[in-house]
Design a protein around this motif. Structure first.
Motif: not given
Length: 102
Positions: A61-63, A76-78, A83-85
């Motif tokens: 949440n910091m990013l 946000r997408a992650l 999006v996958e890791d």
């Protein structure tokens, strides 16, 4: 790096050598200068080979603020599971530059 998981986001950057990163048992080979983002709750481990690497674990949440920069969008997408890791590619240089600043 033994098998573990955590709720926070982990950023792994390889400085030299190679690192085999396992994300939910799927192997990803990282070389010098490459970065991987590991989402919260993902089982992961790594095997270094003549490798120097660094990791930072942080609250995503910091990013994931309100900005429109590439890092915020990626995080946000992650978090949303869109999006996958996976390792960041050279085409995603803004992400790599942000990790350099971090």
């Amino acid at each position: 790096m033994s098998l573990h998981w955590h709720a926070e986001l982990e950023v792994v950057r390889v400085l030299s050598g190679t690192l085999t990163l396992y994300l939910n048992n799927e192997a990803r080979l990282l070389g010098a200068g490459e970065v991987a983002f590991v989402g919260g709750g993902v089982l992961h481990r790594a095997e270094p080979r003549d490798c120097t690497y660094e990791c930072v674990v942080l609250d995503p949440n910091m990013l994931a603020g309100r900005g429109a920069d590439p890092v915020t969008g990626y995080v946000r997408a992650l978090l949303a599971g869109e999006v996958e890791d996976r390792p960041a590619t050279r085409e995603e240089s803004p992400l790599l530059q942000a990790v350099d600043r971090l």
